[in-house]
Every structure is written in C-alpha cells, then in structure tokens.
Write an enzyme that holds these catalytic residues in place. Structure first.
Site, PDB file in Angstrom:
ATOM      1  N   ASP A  82      40.493  42.034  73.800  1.00  0.00           N
ATOM      2  CA  ASP A  82      39.135  41.187  74.008  1.00  0.00           C
ATOM      3  C   ASP A  82      39.528  40.433  75.258  1.00  0.00           C
ATOM      4  O   ASP A  82      40.754  40.262  75.592  1.00  0.00           O
ATOM      5  CB  ASP A  82      38.670  40.475  72.856  1.00  0.00           C
ATOM      6  CG  ASP A  82      37.890  39.242  73.134  1.00  0.00           C
ATOM      7  OD1 ASP A  82      36.894  39.595  73.561  1.00  0.00           O
ATOM      8  OD2 ASP A  82      37.919  38.322  72.748  1.00  0.00           O
ATOM      9  N   ASP A  84      37.584  36.921  76.644  1.00  0.00           N
ATOM     10  CA  ASP A  84      37.599  35.448  76.317  1.00  0.00           C
ATOM     11  C   ASP A  84      38.247  34.950  75.262  1.00  0.00           C
ATOM     12  O   ASP A  84      38.124  35.554  73.942  1.00  0.00           O
ATOM     13  CB  ASP A  84      36.182  35.210  76.209  1.00  0.00           C
ATOM     14  CG  ASP A  84      35.305  35.671  77.273  1.00  0.00           C
ATOM     15  OD1 ASP A  84      34.996  34.539  78.149  1.00  0.00           O
ATOM     16  OD2 ASP A  84      34.973  36.675  77.599  1.00  0.00           O
TER      17      ASP A  84
END
Length: 285
Positions: A82, A84
């Site tokens: 991922d 963020d």
C-alpha cells in the site's frame, strides 16, 4: 513437526527483552541478527504460547514473528505494498486538503474509513475528493515535495527484495500523481491508483474511472502474482488500513505495518514499531 524460530525486533531492543521472550517461548537458543533484532531458536509455537508472547511483546514495544526455520527471501517472488501510511509517511488526500485549509474535514473521513467504520471505501473516497473541488492542481506537487517522505526502511526493503529477484507492486487507494513518481523513483515493477480529474489547472472534485478499492487491490495483486508465477506462499503484502485486508488475505506473508487495530487483529504478522525493512529479519541468509 516443523521447527519454528521467533524473530523479535525493536529500535530499543534490550538483552532483557530477548531473554524474557526466549523464556516465554521456551527457545533453545538466541542468535543476534543486529543491534535491534534477534532470532530465538526452536521455540514452542502452540496457540497459548503465541498469544502470551505476542501480548508481552506488544506491551513492551517489541515486534514478534513466529516463522518456520530456514526461510529464504529468494523463495518469495512478489512484494505488494500500500502507499499512504505504509510506503510513505502521509495520507496524500489529507495533505492536499491541508493546502486548501480543509484537512480536518477530510482527515475525519479518512480515519473512519481506515478504521473500517465506513464500510464503502469508494463512497468515502468520493466524499473526500468532492471536498477538493477547486483546489489548484499544483497542490499535488507541493504535497509531493514538502510533505511526502518514504517511511523508515523503505528503500532498503525494496532494493534488497529486488536484488533477491522479487517483483514489487505498489497498489493504492490514493492517486496516480504520487504512485507514478514513486514507481519511477524506486524502480518499481508496477503501480496502480486512482486518477484525479483536473480541468483548467484545478481539481474538479471527481475521480476518473472506477475507484480502486479493497477488491481492486486484491485483483491487482492476484494478476501481478499470476504474471510472475507466484503462489500464495511466495507473496509478501504490506498495508495499514481496512481497505488492505483483502489484499493481505491472499499473501503468504501478510504484514500489518503500523496499522489500525482492526488490521492487526486480522493479520498474521505485524510491524508496530520497526521500519519496513523489519520484514528482512524474518528471512535467513
């Protein structure tokens, strides 16, 4: 029965930490990996022992992972991350909102979505992006330059994985403006995210095309793994929020990285205090 080791690590790891955990896990020996990590050898790994060890480690700020002996990083083929709050230190949408003085409004929705309180990620993203209508597009560049930093250990994890022949996928519910820059900067194999619509130099408050949500993250990882011939056991996946759970669920090494409680509860491995490169200590050279 497979022999298991217990890898313990923390920026503040002490000899006492290692000795206490070795006693709890009935380890047959201790091998120091570095100043911040140790491998406890041939440990008990029944459910009761695991629960006791994990509980003690979390209370004392130590990351712990029970792993089969003899794991080699080179047996893995795919690393999926991922963006963020996992690869990078910020939630990009919150920082874009911050440029426009809207950070509190947007952050509130982001946090609820990450904790899993807003079940429909697509809806939460549309609500947040709508608040950005009229924000100058150069706010994206400003956030990238002024706010975005790689999380600790990111470059070491990625370059070491790549040297071992592992292909790296960045898959994000954030925005292509940032994933593309990171893909080029870190020489990643593939990156997917959402595209913000821009017209006349400002954000329109809309996302182009389908929203990249939890199901899409899982689908991208499945396809990436298929392309590179990776079985489930050969996939490392890392994330921090509720929309990462489906992706984490198809990885042999699912890692909750400095994650929300919901994600830690549902994920076999966690790095709560170590950097991203803490994953590397799980594998033996």
């Amino acid at each position: 029965m497979t022999t298991h080791h217990l890898v313990v690590q923390s920026p503040g790891l002490t000899v006492e930490h290692a000795e206490q955990l070795a006693a709890l896990a009935q380890a047959q020996g201790v091998a120091r990996i570095s100043a911040t990590a140790a491998r406890l050898l041939d440990v008990q790994h029944d459910d009761a022992t695991r629960a006791e060890v994990v509980g003690w480690a979390e209370r004392h700020g130590v990351d712990s992972a029970f792993l089969p002996a003899g794991l080699k990083l080179s047996t893995c083929k795919v690393l999926a991350m991922d963006m963020d709050s996992t690869l990078i230190n910020i939630e990009c949408i919150d920082e874009i909102a911050g440029v426009a003085g809207l950070k509190d409004k947007v952050s509130e929705i982001t946090e609820a979505a990450m904790r899993g309180e807003i079940k429909d990620f697509s809806e939460s993203l549309r609500r947040r992006v709508a608040l950005l209508e009229g924000v100058p597009a150069d706010a994206l560049e400003q956030v990238y330059e002024d706010k975005l930093r790689l999380n600790p250990g990111a470059e070491r994890l990625i370059t070491t994985a790549q040297a071992a022949g592992i292909k790296v996928l960045l898959v994000s519910g954030g925005f292509t403006f940032f994933t593309e820059r990171l893909r080029q900067r870190l020489n990643l194999d593939s990156a997917h995210a959402n595209t913000l619509e821009i017209a006349n130099g400002v954000l329109t408050g809309k996302v182009l095309g389908d929203i990249l949500d939890a199901a899409a993250k899982e689908a991208h990882l499945r396809e990436f793994a298929r392309q590179h011939g990776a079985s489930q056991e050969q996939i490392i996946a890392m994330g921090d929020g509720a929309n990462d759970l489906k992706m984490l669920g198809i990885a042999g090494f699912p890692v909750a990285y400095h994650a929300k409680p919901l994600v830690r509860q549902q994920t076999r491995y966690a790095l709560n205090v170590s950097g991203l490169d803490g994953v590397l200590n799980w594998f033996e050279s």
